[in-house]
Design a protein around this motif. Sequence first.
Motif, PDB file in Angstrom:
ATOM      1  N   PHE A  84       0.506  -1.331   0.001  1.00  0.00           N
ATOM      2  CA  PHE A  84      -0.100  -0.033  -0.291  1.00  0.00           C
ATOM      3  C   PHE A  84       0.302   0.715  -0.261  1.00  0.00           C
ATOM      4  O   PHE A  84       2.117   1.209   0.569  1.00  0.00           O
TER       5      PHE A  84
ATOM      6  N   HIS B 193      -5.425   3.874   2.977  1.00  0.00           N
ATOM      7  CA  HIS B 193      -6.117   2.629   1.830  1.00  0.00           C
ATOM      8  C   HIS B 193      -6.081   1.209   3.308  1.00  0.00           C
ATOM      9  O   HIS B 193      -6.917   0.903   3.290  1.00  0.00           O
TER      10      HIS B 193
ATOM     11  N   ARG C 279      -8.440   1.427   5.641  1.00  0.00           N
ATOM     12  CA  ARG C 279     -10.314   1.362   5.281  1.00  0.00           C
ATOM     13  C   ARG C 279     -10.696   0.618   4.658  1.00  0.00           C
ATOM     14  O   ARG C 279     -11.601  -0.706   4.705  1.00  0.00           O
TER      15      ARG C 279
ATOM     16  N   TYR D  25      -0.253   4.031   1.014  1.00  0.00           N
ATOM     17  CA  TYR D  25      -0.965   5.113   1.456  1.00  0.00           C
ATOM     18  C   TYR D  25      -1.102   4.005   3.252  1.00  0.00           C
ATOM     19  O   TYR D  25      -2.475   3.216   2.956  1.00  0.00           O
TER      20      TYR D  25
END
Length: 50
Positions: A25, A30, A33, A27
């Motif tokens: 990932f 993300h 989430r 970020y």
Amino acid sequence: MIDEAKDKIFDASKSINDIANELGFKYQQHFARLFKQKTGMIPNEYRSMN
């Protein structure tokens, strides 16, 4: 991927950001989430609960 994240979360020497990066990932948000969508809780909640 979520199962791998669950295993890595228990390694207290790694931050959630480190785990997100290891899983590809860009970020951490993300990752958090997606993790919440799949498990019903954010990574820090999961780490402290288990």
